[in-house]
Design a protein around this motif. Structure first.
Motif, PDB file in Angstrom:
ATOM      1  N   PRO A 191       0.828  -1.049  -0.002  1.00  0.00           N
ATOM      2  CA  PRO A 191       0.087   0.031  -0.098  1.00  0.00           C
ATOM      3  C   PRO A 191       0.818   1.419  -0.113  1.00  0.00           C
ATOM      4  CG  PRO A 191      -0.119  -0.917   2.150  1.00  0.00           C
ATOM      5  CD  PRO A 191       0.869  -2.027   1.278  1.00  0.00           C
ATOM      6  N   LEU A 192       2.090   1.072   0.320  1.00  0.00           N
ATOM      7  CA  LEU A 192       3.064   2.482   0.427  1.00  0.00           C
ATOM      8  C   LEU A 192       3.820   2.688  -0.880  1.00  0.00           C
ATOM      9  CD1 LEU A 192       4.352   1.920   4.164  1.00  0.00           C
ATOM     10  CD2 LEU A 192       2.571   3.076   3.157  1.00  0.00           C
ATOM     11  N   LEU A 193       3.581   1.797  -1.981  1.00  0.00           N
ATOM     12  CA  LEU A 193       4.159   1.753  -3.208  1.00  0.00           C
ATOM     13  C   LEU A 193       3.991   3.259  -3.881  1.00  0.00           C
ATOM     14  CD1 LEU A 193       6.036   0.357  -5.191  1.00  0.00           C
ATOM     15  CD2 LEU A 193       3.863  -0.389  -6.485  1.00  0.00           C
ATOM     16  N   PRO A 194       4.923   4.001  -4.097  1.00  0.00           N
ATOM     17  CA  PRO A 194       4.799   5.443  -4.797  1.00  0.00           C
ATOM     18  C   PRO A 194       3.766   5.082  -6.129  1.00  0.00           C
ATOM     19  CG  PRO A 194       6.938   5.084  -4.221  1.00  0.00           C
ATOM     20  CD  PRO A 194       6.089   3.747  -3.989  1.00  0.00           C
ATOM     21  N   PRO A 195       2.967   6.037  -6.280  1.00  0.00           N
ATOM     22  CA  PRO A 195       2.155   6.189  -7.553  1.00  0.00           C
ATOM     23  C   PRO A 195       3.067   5.988  -8.930  1.00  0.00           C
ATOM     24  CG  PRO A 195       1.964   8.417  -6.338  1.00  0.00           C
ATOM     25  CD  PRO A 195       2.775   7.697  -5.600  1.00  0.00           C
ATOM     26  N   CYS A 215       5.926   4.528  -9.296  1.00  0.00           N
ATOM     27  CA  CYS A 215       6.252   3.041  -9.264  1.00  0.00           C
ATOM     28  C   CYS A 215       4.871   2.328 -10.006  1.00  0.00           C
ATOM     29  CB  CYS A 215       6.600   2.464  -8.054  1.00  0.00           C
ATOM     30  SG  CYS A 215       8.256   3.164  -7.489  1.00  0.00           S
ATOM     31  N   ARG A 216       3.860   2.528  -9.327  1.00  0.00           N
ATOM     32  CA  ARG A 216       2.559   1.615  -9.921  1.00  0.00           C
ATOM     33  C   ARG A 216       2.461   2.072 -11.422  1.00  0.00           C
ATOM     34  NH1 ARG A 216      -0.487  -0.544  -6.218  1.00  0.00           N
ATOM     35  NH2 ARG A 216      -0.113   0.211  -3.947  1.00  0.00           N
ATOM     36  N   HIS A 217       2.769   3.160 -11.932  1.00  0.00           N
ATOM     37  CA  HIS A 217       2.585   3.374 -13.282  1.00  0.00           C
ATOM     38  C   HIS A 217       3.832   2.785 -14.244  1.00  0.00           C
ATOM     39  CE1 HIS A 217       3.562   5.662 -16.843  1.00  0.00           C
ATOM     40  NE2 HIS A 217       2.265   5.831 -17.245  1.00  0.00           N
ATOM     41  N   MET A 218       4.902   2.827 -13.552  1.00  0.00           N
ATOM     42  CA  MET A 218       6.088   2.081 -14.075  1.00  0.00           C
ATOM     43  C   MET A 218       5.751   0.672 -14.481  1.00  0.00           C
ATOM     44  SD  MET A 218      10.062   2.012 -13.099  1.00  0.00           S
ATOM     45  CE  MET A 218       9.796   3.633 -12.604  1.00  0.00           C
ATOM     46  N   LEU A 219       5.021  -0.097 -13.284  1.00  0.00           N
ATOM     47  CA  LEU A 219       4.695  -1.626 -13.573  1.00  0.00           C
ATOM     48  C   LEU A 219       3.623  -1.810 -14.205  1.00  0.00           C
ATOM     49  CD1 LEU A 219       4.661  -2.205  -9.495  1.00  0.00           C
ATOM     50  CD2 LEU A 219       6.337  -2.856 -11.343  1.00  0.00           C
ATOM     51  N   LEU A 220       2.425  -0.615 -14.604  1.00  0.00           N
ATOM     52  CA  LEU A 220       1.576  -0.780 -15.508  1.00  0.00           C
ATOM     53  C   LEU A 220       2.207  -0.759 -16.759  1.00  0.00           C
ATOM     54  CD1 LEU A 220      -1.086   1.482 -14.123  1.00  0.00           C
ATOM     55  CD2 LEU A 220      -1.178  -0.780 -14.299  1.00  0.00           C
ATOM     56  N   VAL A 221       3.266  -0.110 -17.404  1.00  0.00           N
ATOM     57  CA  VAL A 221       3.848  -0.063 -18.255  1.00  0.00           C
ATOM     58  C   VAL A 221       4.807  -1.080 -18.656  1.00  0.00           C
ATOM     59  CG1 VAL A 221       5.766   1.231 -19.620  1.00  0.00           C
ATOM     60  CG2 VAL A 221       3.984   2.562 -18.599  1.00  0.00           C
ATOM     61  N   LYS A 222       5.234  -1.740 -17.637  1.00  0.00           N
ATOM     62  CA  LYS A 222       5.929  -3.141 -17.796  1.00  0.00           C
ATOM     63  C   LYS A 222       5.014  -4.221 -18.191  1.00  0.00           C
ATOM     64  CE  LYS A 222      10.226  -2.013 -16.174  1.00  0.00           C
ATOM     65  NZ  LYS A 222      11.677  -2.226 -17.041  1.00  0.00           N
ATOM     66  N   LEU A 223       3.851  -4.389 -17.340  1.00  0.00           N
ATOM     67  CA  LEU A 223       2.956  -5.171 -17.943  1.00  0.00           C
ATOM     68  C   LEU A 223       2.354  -4.979 -19.370  1.00  0.00           C
ATOM     69  CD1 LEU A 223       0.994  -7.580 -17.005  1.00  0.00           C
ATOM     70  CD2 LEU A 223      -0.491  -5.588 -15.991  1.00  0.00           C
ATOM     71  N   ARG A 234      -3.063   9.791  -3.517  1.00  0.00           N
ATOM     72  CA  ARG A 234      -3.554  11.056  -2.753  1.00  0.00           C
ATOM     73  C   ARG A 234      -3.213  12.373  -3.402  1.00  0.00           C
ATOM     74  NH1 ARG A 234      -0.742   7.601   0.652  1.00  0.00           N
ATOM     75  NH2 ARG A 234       0.948   9.308   0.522  1.00  0.00           N
ATOM     76  N   MET A 235      -3.900  13.324  -2.918  1.00  0.00           N
ATOM     77  CA  MET A 235      -3.962  14.796  -3.502  1.00  0.00           C
ATOM     78  C   MET A 235      -2.267  15.239  -3.433  1.00  0.00           C
ATOM     79  SD  MET A 235      -6.104  16.799  -5.054  1.00  0.00           S
ATOM     80  CE  MET A 235      -5.614  18.259  -4.538  1.00  0.00           C
ATOM     81  N   GLU A 236      -1.711  14.860  -2.365  1.00  0.00           N
ATOM     82  CA  GLU A 236      -0.359  15.592  -2.019  1.00  0.00           C
ATOM     83  C   GLU A 236       0.621  14.519  -2.915  1.00  0.00           C
ATOM     84  OE1 GLU A 236      -1.540  12.730   1.647  1.00  0.00           O
ATOM     85  OE2 GLU A 236      -2.335  14.169   0.231  1.00  0.00           O
ATOM     86  N   GLU A 237       0.461  13.543  -3.529  1.00  0.00           N
ATOM     87  CA  GLU A 237       1.071  12.572  -4.439  1.00  0.00           C
ATOM     88  C   GLU A 237       0.971  12.997  -5.861  1.00  0.00           C
ATOM     89  OE1 GLU A 237       0.081   8.657  -3.043  1.00  0.00           O
ATOM     90  OE2 GLU A 237       1.964   8.572  -1.874  1.00  0.00           O
ATOM     91  N   HIS A 238       0.045  13.718  -6.264  1.00  0.00           N
ATOM     92  CA  HIS A 238      -0.300  14.040  -7.531  1.00  0.00           C
ATOM     93  C   HIS A 238       1.018  15.002  -8.214  1.00  0.00           C
ATOM     94  CE1 HIS A 238      -5.075  14.140  -7.508  1.00  0.00           C
ATOM     95  NE2 HIS A 238      -4.401  12.956  -7.488  1.00  0.00           N
ATOM     96  N   LEU A 273       4.856  10.972 -15.198  1.00  0.00           N
ATOM     97  CA  LEU A 273       4.392  10.961 -16.589  1.00  0.00           C
ATOM     98  C   LEU A 273       4.894  11.740 -17.434  1.00  0.00           C
ATOM     99  CD1 LEU A 273       0.599  10.669 -15.586  1.00  0.00           C
ATOM    100  CD2 LEU A 273       1.839   8.680 -16.099  1.00  0.00           C
ATOM    101  N   ARG A 274       5.609  13.047 -17.084  1.00  0.00           N
ATOM    102  CA  ARG A 274       6.018  13.991 -17.996  1.00  0.00           C
ATOM    103  C   ARG A 274       7.400  13.553 -18.636  1.00  0.00           C
ATOM    104  NH1 ARG A 274       9.559  17.950 -18.090  1.00  0.00           N
ATOM    105  NH2 ARG A 274      10.268  17.666 -15.817  1.00  0.00           N
ATOM    106  N   LEU A 275       8.200  12.881 -17.341  1.00  0.00           N
ATOM    107  CA  LEU A 275       9.423  12.235 -17.959  1.00  0.00           C
ATOM    108  C   LEU A 275       9.550  11.168 -18.803  1.00  0.00           C
ATOM    109  CD1 LEU A 275      11.388  12.737 -14.487  1.00  0.00           C
ATOM    110  CD2 LEU A 275      11.638  14.282 -16.666  1.00  0.00           C
ATOM    111  N   ALA A 276       8.111  10.525 -18.744  1.00  0.00           N
ATOM    112  CA  ALA A 276       7.965   9.213 -19.461  1.00  0.00           C
ATOM    113  C   ALA A 276       7.395   9.323 -20.848  1.00  0.00           C
ATOM    114  CB  ALA A 276       7.023   8.105 -18.787  1.00  0.00           C
ATOM    115  N   GLY A 277       7.163  10.927 -20.919  1.00  0.00           N
ATOM    116  CA  GLY A 277       6.419  11.238 -22.206  1.00  0.00           C
ATOM    117  C   GLY A 277       5.228  10.855 -22.434  1.00  0.00           C
TER     118      GLY A 277
END
Length: 373
Positions: A177-181, A183-191, A230-234, A241-245
């Protein structure tokens, strides 16, 4: 005196006898029952037994000494470098091994040894960082499953970068549950990459269509990811996402259609450099001219402005309790705003696909509700 007799006897004893005697001597040493002189002699004897030709003798020593704070340090270090079965006992248990010792073993050890260290009851951030940097996938999976391991966010990102394509690692990371957002996006891309390259998928639908479908699936999953952030993690997710293009106009249109207005505010703050408070005010109650100026400042193309404006107006009414609507209604009105024929076919195709997805999802939820009644 007892130790001197032991040393004379050990050369002629059988393996089982030597192993039992080594275990008894180790017990006596760590229990601190021996006088000082005998204790020194026992330490010398234990050190000598490191050269015993039978691994069973050294295994017996490792079993008794591995959990003690009073074991001879030189014996522990030697056993930690022994064959895998013996080293595993010491590396997984011994409180005498420092972080530097463990990091050395991680860097030079096999995947099995790395996994053993990752399973220790307590793993510091520095040791976790070493596993994240050079550890094999199994070791990283063990680390992620270990509730006694302290893992820094930077280490989680490194594991995602190195082993995000491995299903076991990916599942363990997503369960955290503490995985940074980001990282979650990076894993989605890997999948998505793993699915796109799967031979069965390519054989069934072809490489080009597989690439398009996985790209769309990742975009949809990222919208879902915003919901769990969470809002503070946006800001962190926006920067990733910007760096990933992937912070594209089409992604922002999708976000607006699904009502992610707070996230849109974070995106516009990052792209324009303006204060979050001002952007929030413009999105919540600003006139069309102010919103368009903000979109222009963020570099969004002109055809996107009209559908974004109509979506903002609807979501404002929803937020103020003046209207009941969801992404299905919003996407339909966004599409209608483009005209017939549409001013931008590609943009119209995107919004149409969002609308059809919303229709499908609403129908599915309706059917499930009927079935559950």
């Amino acid at each position: 005196m007892v130790v001197s007799h032991f040393l004379k006897w050990v050369h002629t004893a059988r393996v089982a006898q030597r192993a039992a005697a080594a275990a008894a001597l180790a017990d006596a040493y760590i229990n601190r029952d021996l006088p000082f002189e005998d204790r020194c002699a026992a330490e010398a004897a234990l050190t000598l037994l490191l050269d015993d030709p039978s691994y069973k003798v050294r295994l017996a020593m490792a079993d008794r000494l591995s959990m003690s704070h009073y074991a001879p340090l030189q014996v522990i270090n030697a056993l930690a470098s022994d064959q895998a079965e013996i080293a595993a006992l010491v590396l997984s248990r011994s409180p005498l091994l420092s972080d530097a010792d463990l990091i050395d073993r991680i860097a030079s050890g096999s995947a099995t040894i790395q996994a053993v260290i990752a399973r220790r009851s307590s793993v510091s951030m520095s040791v976790s960082a070493a596993i994240a940097e050079v550890g094999e996938a199994d070791a990283c999976a063990e680390l992620l499953a270990n509730t006694g391991a302290a893992v820094a966010s930077v280490s989680l990102r490194r594991i995602a970068e190195r082993h995000g394509h491995v299903a076991r690692v990916r599942e363990a990371m997503l369960a955290n549950p503490l995985l940074p957002p980001d990282c979650r996006h990076m894993l989605l891309v890997k999948l998505g990459e793993a699915l796109r390259a799967a031979p069965l998928v390519v054989a069934l639908i072809g490489h080009t269509r597989a690439e398009r479908l996985t790209r769309e699936a990742c975009a949809k999953a990222c919208i879902t990811l915003v919901d769990g952030t969470r809002m503070e993690e946006h800001p962190a997710l926006v920067e990733h996402l910007r760096l990933a293009g992937e912070l594209t106009p089409s992604f922002l249109v999708r976000a607006v259609a699904h009502g992610k207005i707070d996230f849109l505010g974070s995106v516009l703050a990052a792209l324009t450099g303006q204060g979050t408070a001002r952007i929030t005010s413009v999105l919540a109650s600003g006139r069309d001219v102010a919103v368009v100026a903000l979109l222009n400042s963020a570099g969004l193309p002109t055809p996107v402005h009209k559908p974004v404006l109509i979506a903002l107006k609807i979501w404002r009414e929803v937020a103020n309790g003046k209207r009941v609507a969801g992404s299905q209604e919003v996407s339909w009105l966004m599409l209608r705003e483009l005209g017939d024929p549409p001013v931008d076919d590609k943009l119209a195709g995107l919004i149409r696909s969002i609308h059809l997805d919303s229709l499908r999802e609403n129908a599915r939820c309706h059917a499930l509700a009927i079935a559950a009644a």
